[in-house]
Scaffold this motif. Structure first.
Motif, PDB file in Angstrom:
ATOM      1  N   ASP A 208       0.841  -1.192   0.000  1.00 11.76           N
ATOM      2  CA  ASP A 208       0.000   0.000   0.000  1.00 11.76           C
ATOM      3  C   ASP A 208       0.876   1.240   0.000  1.00 11.76           C
ATOM      4  O   ASP A 208       1.544   1.530   0.988  1.00 11.76           O
ATOM      5  CB  ASP A 208      -0.912   0.005   1.228  1.00 11.76           C
ATOM      6  CG  ASP A 208      -1.826   1.236   1.250  1.00 11.76           C
ATOM      7  OD1 ASP A 208      -1.864   1.969   0.243  1.00 11.76           O
ATOM      8  OD2 ASP A 208      -2.493   1.451   2.274  1.00 11.76           O
ATOM      9  N   ARG A 209       0.909   1.952  -1.131  1.00 11.38           N
ATOM     10  CA  ARG A 209       1.640   3.210  -1.169  1.00 11.38           C
ATOM     11  C   ARG A 209       0.690   4.363  -1.445  1.00 11.38           C
ATOM     12  O   ARG A 209       1.124   5.440  -1.850  1.00 11.38           O
ATOM     13  CB  ARG A 209       2.749   3.163  -2.231  1.00 11.38           C
ATOM     14  CG  ARG A 209       3.948   2.337  -1.826  1.00 11.38           C
ATOM     15  CD  ARG A 209       4.735   2.982  -0.686  1.00 11.38           C
ATOM     16  NE  ARG A 209       5.615   2.017  -0.084  1.00 11.38           N
ATOM     17  CZ  ARG A 209       5.273   1.180   0.882  1.00 11.38           C
ATOM     18  NH1 ARG A 209       4.050   1.230   1.390  1.00 11.38           N
ATOM     19  NH2 ARG A 209       6.117   0.309   1.354  1.00 11.38           N
ATOM     20  N   ILE A 210      -0.610   4.142  -1.266  1.00 15.79           N
ATOM     21  CA  ILE A 210      -1.565   5.235  -1.388  1.00 15.79           C
ATOM     22  C   ILE A 210      -1.766   5.870  -0.016  1.00 15.79           C
ATOM     23  O   ILE A 210      -1.544   7.062   0.171  1.00 15.79           O
ATOM     24  CB  ILE A 210      -2.902   4.740  -1.976  1.00 15.79           C
ATOM     25  CG1 ILE A 210      -2.677   4.148  -3.373  1.00 15.79           C
ATOM     26  CG2 ILE A 210      -3.913   5.886  -2.023  1.00 15.79           C
ATOM     27  CD1 ILE A 210      -2.101   5.117  -4.382  1.00 15.79           C
ATOM     28  N   GLN A 211      -2.159   5.086   0.970  1.00 14.73           N
ATOM     29  CA  GLN A 211      -2.298   5.606   2.323  1.00 14.73           C
ATOM     30  C   GLN A 211      -0.941   5.730   3.013  1.00 14.73           C
ATOM     31  O   GLN A 211      -0.708   6.665   3.772  1.00 14.73           O
ATOM     32  CB  GLN A 211      -3.216   4.686   3.135  1.00 14.73           C
ATOM     33  CG  GLN A 211      -4.634   4.596   2.606  1.00 14.73           C
ATOM     34  CD  GLN A 211      -5.335   5.945   2.584  1.00 14.73           C
ATOM     35  OE1 GLN A 211      -5.175   6.754   3.491  1.00 14.73           O
ATOM     36  NE2 GLN A 211      -6.100   6.192   1.524  1.00 14.73           N
ATOM     37  N   ASP A 212      -0.045   4.782   2.742  1.00 17.36           N
ATOM     38  CA  ASP A 212       1.273   4.757   3.375  1.00 17.36           C
ATOM     39  C   ASP A 212       2.320   5.064   2.312  1.00 17.36           C
ATOM     40  O   ASP A 212       2.987   4.176   1.799  1.00 17.36           O
ATOM     41  CB  ASP A 212       1.505   3.382   4.004  1.00 17.36           C
ATOM     42  CG  ASP A 212       2.815   3.298   4.777  1.00 17.36           C
ATOM     43  OD1 ASP A 212       3.422   4.357   5.034  1.00 17.36           O
ATOM     44  OD2 ASP A 212       3.232   2.174   5.105  1.00 17.36           O
ATOM     45  N   VAL A 213       2.444   6.353   1.976  1.00 20.88           N
ATOM     46  CA  VAL A 213       3.215   6.762   0.812  1.00 20.88           C
ATOM     47  C   VAL A 213       4.672   6.337   0.893  1.00 20.88           C
ATOM     48  O   VAL A 213       5.249   5.857  -0.091  1.00 20.88           O
ATOM     49  CB  VAL A 213       3.117   8.293   0.624  1.00 20.88           C
ATOM     50  CG1 VAL A 213       4.072   8.770  -0.458  1.00 20.88           C
ATOM     51  CG2 VAL A 213       1.688   8.691   0.280  1.00 20.88           C
ATOM     52  N   TRP A 214       5.301   6.486   2.047  1.00 19.41           N
ATOM     53  CA  TRP A 214       6.753   6.268   2.148  1.00 19.41           C
ATOM     54  C   TRP A 214       7.100   4.900   2.749  1.00 19.41           C
ATOM     55  O   TRP A 214       8.265   4.546   2.799  1.00 19.41           O
ATOM     56  CB  TRP A 214       7.389   7.400   2.956  1.00 19.41           C
ATOM     57  CG  TRP A 214       6.997   8.718   2.377  1.00 19.41           C
ATOM     58  CD1 TRP A 214       7.383   9.230   1.178  1.00 19.41           C
ATOM     59  CD2 TRP A 214       6.072   9.651   2.928  1.00 19.41           C
ATOM     60  NE1 TRP A 214       6.773  10.439   0.958  1.00 19.41           N
ATOM     61  CE2 TRP A 214       5.962  10.730   2.011  1.00 19.41           C
ATOM     62  CE3 TRP A 214       5.335   9.700   4.119  1.00 19.41           C
ATOM     63  CZ2 TRP A 214       5.132  11.826   2.249  1.00 19.41           C
ATOM     64  CZ3 TRP A 214       4.511  10.791   4.346  1.00 19.41           C
ATOM     65  CH2 TRP A 214       4.411  11.836   3.419  1.00 19.41           C
ATOM     66  N   GLY A 215       6.088   4.157   3.192  1.00 17.54           N
ATOM     67  CA  GLY A 215       6.315   2.802   3.669  1.00 17.54           C
ATOM     68  C   GLY A 215       6.916   2.743   5.059  1.00 17.54           C
ATOM     69  O   GLY A 215       7.243   3.770   5.667  1.00 17.54           O
ATOM     70  N   PRO A 216       7.086   1.541   5.598  1.00 18.14           N
ATOM     71  CA  PRO A 216       7.633   1.384   6.951  1.00 18.14           C
ATOM     72  C   PRO A 216       9.090   1.824   7.025  1.00 18.14           C
ATOM     73  O   PRO A 216       9.842   1.707   6.066  1.00 18.14           O
ATOM     74  CB  PRO A 216       7.481  -0.117   7.221  1.00 18.14           C
ATOM     75  CG  PRO A 216       7.422  -0.746   5.861  1.00 18.14           C
ATOM     76  CD  PRO A 216       6.748   0.247   4.975  1.00 18.14           C
ATOM     77  N   ARG A 217       9.472   2.300   8.189  1.00 20.59           N
ATOM     78  CA  ARG A 217      10.820   2.807   8.410  1.00 20.59           C
ATOM     79  C   ARG A 217      11.817   1.667   8.617  1.00 20.59           C
ATOM     80  O   ARG A 217      11.507   0.619   9.155  1.00 20.59           O
ATOM     81  CB  ARG A 217      10.861   3.715   9.648  1.00 20.59           C
ATOM     82  CG  ARG A 217       9.991   4.948   9.592  1.00 20.59           C
ATOM     83  CD  ARG A 217      10.669   6.123   8.878  1.00 20.59           C
ATOM     84  NE  ARG A 217      11.079   5.834   7.505  1.00 20.59           N
ATOM     85  CZ  ARG A 217      10.225   5.753   6.475  1.00 20.59           C
ATOM     86  NH1 ARG A 217       8.951   5.963   6.647  1.00 20.59           N
ATOM     87  NH2 ARG A 217      10.669   5.476   5.268  1.00 20.59           N
ATOM     88  N   THR A 218      13.036   1.926   8.156  1.00 21.80           N
ATOM     89  CA  THR A 218      14.199   1.087   8.463  1.00 21.80           C
ATOM     90  C   THR A 218      15.284   2.032   8.977  1.00 21.80           C
ATOM     91  O   THR A 218      16.257   2.319   8.289  1.00 21.80           O
ATOM     92  CB  THR A 218      14.681   0.324   7.218  1.00 21.80           C
ATOM     93  OG1 THR A 218      14.922   1.260   6.149  1.00 21.80           O
ATOM     94  CG2 THR A 218      13.646  -0.697   6.764  1.00 21.80           C
ATOM     95  N   PRO A 219      15.115   2.568  10.194  1.00 22.59           N
ATOM     96  CA  PRO A 219      16.001   3.640  10.685  1.00 22.59           C
ATOM     97  C   PRO A 219      17.458   3.196  10.796  1.00 22.59           C
ATOM     98  O   PRO A 219      17.762   2.026  11.057  1.00 22.59           O
ATOM     99  CB  PRO A 219      15.426   3.962  12.073  1.00 22.59           C
ATOM    100  CG  PRO A 219      14.042   3.397  12.061  1.00 22.59           C
ATOM    101  CD  PRO A 219      14.104   2.199  11.175  1.00 22.59           C
TER     102      PRO A 219
ATOM    103  N   ALA B 254       9.094  15.065  -0.201  1.00 26.89           N
ATOM    104  CA  ALA B 254       8.147  14.032   0.221  1.00 26.89           C
ATOM    105  C   ALA B 254       7.192  13.653  -0.902  1.00 26.89           C
ATOM    106  O   ALA B 254       6.692  12.510  -0.937  1.00 26.89           O
ATOM    107  CB  ALA B 254       7.349  14.521   1.434  1.00 26.89           C
ATOM    108  N   GLU B 255       6.924  14.586  -1.821  1.00 29.91           N
ATOM    109  CA  GLU B 255       5.995  14.291  -2.913  1.00 29.91           C
ATOM    110  C   GLU B 255       6.677  14.203  -4.264  1.00 29.91           C
ATOM    111  O   GLU B 255       6.233  13.443  -5.127  1.00 29.91           O
ATOM    112  CB  GLU B 255       4.891  15.351  -2.938  1.00 29.91           C
ATOM    113  CG  GLU B 255       4.096  15.394  -1.635  1.00 29.91           C
ATOM    114  CD  GLU B 255       2.770  16.119  -1.776  1.00 29.91           C
ATOM    115  OE1 GLU B 255       1.972  15.706  -2.640  1.00 29.91           O
ATOM    116  OE2 GLU B 255       2.547  17.083  -1.038  1.00 29.91           O
ATOM    117  N   THR B 256       7.742  14.961  -4.482  1.00 27.08           N
ATOM    118  CA  THR B 256       8.403  14.908  -5.788  1.00 27.08           C
ATOM    119  C   THR B 256       9.324  13.699  -5.917  1.00 27.08           C
ATOM    120  O   THR B 256       9.501  13.168  -7.016  1.00 27.08           O
ATOM    121  CB  THR B 256       9.226  16.182  -6.038  1.00 27.08           C
ATOM    122  OG1 THR B 256      10.240  16.298  -5.041  1.00 27.08           O
ATOM    123  CG2 THR B 256       8.340  17.413  -6.022  1.00 27.08           C
TER     124      THR B 256
END
Length: 780
Positions: A4-15, A210-212
């Motif tokens: 899901d990259r519509i609601q969760d655009v950037w996905g889960p973190r891998t800090p 974040a968007e570009t």
């Protein structure tokens, strides 16, 4: 597996911290009912932003059925953003162009390839006979492949001999190109995307990352959420997701980048936060720069930019205290007032701090399109091939020798023509033939009513090659159906010089053909020859074209000579220069702090940043740069169109996370179109309240040139600024589309109905981020 990259655009973190490697995370999407074990995978990279994320295309039964990120790729380590994950579905859209169209009795009608190309070639011959080469114009895109551009470039420059060749990269990153040439002598990003993993300070100017560039922002988020996060300074009039994470957010008035950047430099010098030894040894122009920026103390800058003086000082403090610094620019600089002058100041800040050529230290004059870099390298825009200098007779002679043509055949008597000048020539009747490939100027260029009137002229013969019947194609005399990404073989290069190979995964629909094949057919039809009477274009396959291009780049900054298709298969993309000395590519340029500013080697002799006046060879030699970077200074002057009582707001536009350019692809991907199906206008809440506008009300935004009508969105962005996404043209409302739009749905929505015909004096990039407008409520 679906992601899901519509609601969760950037996905889960891998800090991670600055001492750790960015972890892999594979994002994938397959059609319902399709499993990975049932598909064939074909290597490629994403073409829906300039990051160029490694991607594999899933094919089943000769049809695209999904994608996945390539974990081994250095650019994205397997991650994909919304456009990368879902945008491929445009390839199988039912409204693809599948046969050539020729206008007969005012209507576009199906034709054979032979008949369509005969019409194109015969009209070309007629224009060449009556107008000469200056009657011919070509306008391409930033989304084809290197091989397509190089073929078009040799046809236009060496075959026809016209300077009228440009790309829509003029609209997105021409300033990137020129700013790099002004400061460092040649084009080419100095750093590597890995520098974001290492730096302790980030300075983002005019860039809603974040968007570009969603995957690049995910990379930054993994640092921000990890140990020892970098400090972040953001310049943007809007409160974007990037601005919300900033240590300092400078929400400046649009059109005031230059005084802000001058003020930051003044503070760095005043605070003793510059690397004086680096500046003395490796730059020229410091005394002039210091004198100019001394006029921009924080209080003066605060007055011009509309931000607190304390925030300006704090931003300079953060930048000045960093042990490593990565700076970025994008459209908020490039498409605004004083574009090249402002971008050069970001380069200056990097140089004043000595933050270049080292891990975690670079400036990124980012690109907006996936293959923008290749238009510059191949000469398909305002440059000569392989970063040669059109003013340098030695460079011109060398290119003529490589192409086996006379030097006099190459149009080097004046700068290559930029698209806005080409439109002016077409308007005046000087250009009578215009071939538009893979782009949509009827929506993307400024002052659209004027552009439409030019393209509709009877005396202009318009050819469009595209995958869809765009707003521009609908005006054409001949439309040629083109294969697109995933349907042809070729290479392309991202904004940190990473070259990727894209395999042919599926056949193009119907009779659609790859652009390179179309251009080869055109060259053959015209009978273009070299000076020995042999065919001018020597290649027939993409790989043969790539090999020819490699030889043209040998010894130039963008040296591809060590790359092969086979070397690019199976692993990660590779950064140029890649040659005998650097067989695995080059992560960073200028590690020895020697820049490409030798007068005999540089790509451009430079310009006056305020007037755009071109310097000549003697002017450049007199600088004495000779391998040192050039600190270029400029004073700020007010924008061309100030606000007034009649039009009290400043209009700006930009990209949204779910769409790309004029939505010709993303608007045909269900998840992306459903996420943001219609345009809107963003207002500051206080401005909306004063106008009696509530969230969702229909508003009319009007400039001196036109108007748009769309629902209002109320935000926390700075007062006095109106924003709209620029993606929404009219192709999905044109006759012949699935729906029959109502009168209400026919209201104007293209942001460039508002924008003015003005461009940066140096880069000639149109100024589409600044216009004076009024705002009125239409209905609740």
């Amino acid at each position: 597996m679906s992601t899901d990259r519509i609601q969760d655009v950037w996905g889960p973190r891998t800090p991670h911290g600055p001492d750790a490697t960015w972890a892999g995370r594979v994002d994938s999407y397959l059609d319902d009912g399709v499993s990975e074990s049932e598909v064939e995978w074909h290597q490629s990279a994403c073409v829906l932003c300039s990051n160029g994320c490694g991607i594999d295309i899933a094919v089943q039964g000769g049809r695209m059925v999904g994608v996945r990120g390539r974990e081994q790729d250095r650019v994205n380590r397997g991650r994909l953003g919304p456009k990368g994950l879902f945008g491929w579905q445009a390839n199988r859209s039912p409204d693809r162009l599948t046969t050539p169209l020729v206008r007969v009795d005012g209507e576009l009608r199906p034709a054979s390839w032979d008949d369509a190309m005969h019409v194109v070639v015969e009209r070309s011959r007629e224009v060449l006979r009556t107008q000469g080469p200056l009657g011919m114009g070509f306008f391409t895109t930033g989304q084809l492949f290197l091989e397509d551009y190089y073929t078009l470039g040799i046809i236009a420059r060496a075959g026809i001999g016209t300077p009228h060749l440009d790309a829509n990269t003029r609209l997105c990153t021409a300033t990137s190109d020129f700013a790099l040439k002004e400061s460092f002598g040649t084009d080419g990003a100095p750093g590597s995307l890995t520098d974001f993993d290492l730096s302790d300070t980030l300075f983002l100017v005019g860039h809603n990352m974040a968007e570009t560039h969603t995957v690049l922002w995910a990379r930054v988020l993994d640092r921000l959420d990890g140990p020892a996060p970098p400090r972040l300074v953001v310049v943007d009039p809007r409160r974007t997701p990037v601005a919300e994470r900033a240590d300092v957010h400078l929400a400046i008035r649009p059109g005031t980048n230059l005084p802000l950047l001058n003020g930051i430099q003044a503070a760095l010098i005043r605070n003793g936060a510059i690397d004086s030894d680096f500046v003395a040894r490796h730059t020229v122009g410091f005394d002039r720069l210091a004198e100019v920026v001394s006029h921009y103390d924080a209080d003066i800058v605060a007055e011009i930019c509309g931000v607190p003086a304390a925030d300006i000082e704090r931003a300079a403090e953060v930048i000045g205290n960093g042990r490593s610094l990565v700076s970025t620019c994008l459209q908020g600089v490039y498409q605004s007032h004083e574009a090249t002058a402002s971008a050069c100041q970001v380069n200056n800040i990097t140089l004043l701090r000595g933050m270049i050529g080292k891990p975690g230290c670079s400036v990124f004059q980012l690109n907006g399109q996936p293959t923008a870099q290749n238009t510059r390298e191949t000469g398909a825009n305002g440059d000569f091939v392989a970063m040669r200098n059109w003013q340098n007779p030695g460079h011109v002679a060398e290119l003529a020798r490589l192409w086996n043509v006379e030097s006099s055949q190459l149009p080097s008597w004046a700068p290559p023509t930029h698209v806005m000048q080409m439109m002016r020539y077409a308007e005046e009747g000087s250009i009578r033939f215009l071939w538009v490939s893979g782009t949509n100027p009827a929506v993307s260029l400024p002052e659209l009513h004027r552009i439409r009137s030019i393209l509709q002229q009877d005396r202009l013969f318009l050819v469009v090659s595209d995958a869809f019947l765009t707003e521009t194609a609908a005006l054409a005399d001949v439309v040629l159906p083109a294969a697109i990404w995933g349907e042809k073989l070729g290479t392309f290069t991202n904004h940190d010089r990473t070259v990727h190979l894209s395999e042919r995964a599926v056949a193009p629909p119907g009779e659609a053909r790859p652009d390179m094949e179309i251009f080869l057919s055109y060259a053959a039809g015209l009978g273009l020859q070299d000076k020995d009477g042999e065919p001018l274009v020597k290649w027939r396959t993409p790989e043969e074209c790539f090999d020819a291009f490699k030889e043209v780049t040998r010894g130039r900054p963008c040296d591809y000579s060590g790359l092969t298709y086979e070397k690019l298969r199976g692993g990660s993309g590779i950064q140029w220069p890649c040659n005998q000395d650097a067989p695995d590519g080059t992560e960073r340029l200028y590690t020895d702090h020697r820049f490409n500013t030798e007068t005999d080697y540089c790509e451009d002799y430079g310009h006056d940043l305020t007037t755009g006046a071109s310097f000549e060879r003697k002017d450049h030699a007199d600088l004495g740069a000779a391998g040192r970077a050039i600190l270029k200074a400029a004073h700020h002057y007010p924008p061309h169109e100030p606000v007034s009582a009649e039009r009290p707001f400043l209009f700006t536009s930009g990209r949204r996370v779910y769409h790309f350019h004029t939505r010709t692809r993303t608007g045909r991907a269900p998840q992306l179109q459903n996420a943001e199906p219609t345009p809107w206008v963003e207002l500051a809440a206080a401005d909306a309240q004063a106008l009696g506008i509530a969230d969702g009300d229909l508003v009319r935004v009007e400039s001196a040139r036109g108007h748009v009508v769309a629902p209002a969105r109320l935000t926390g962005s700075r007062e006095g600024v109106v924003f709209a996404p620029f993606h929404y043209g009219y192709w999905d409302r044109m006759e012949g589309t699935a729906s029959s739009p109502s009168a209400e749905e026919r209201r104007p929505t293209a942001a460039n109905e508002l924008t003015l015909t003005a461009w940066d004096p140096v880069s000639k990039q149109p100024q589409v981020k600044l216009a004076a407008v009024s705002v009125k409520k239409v209905s609740s």
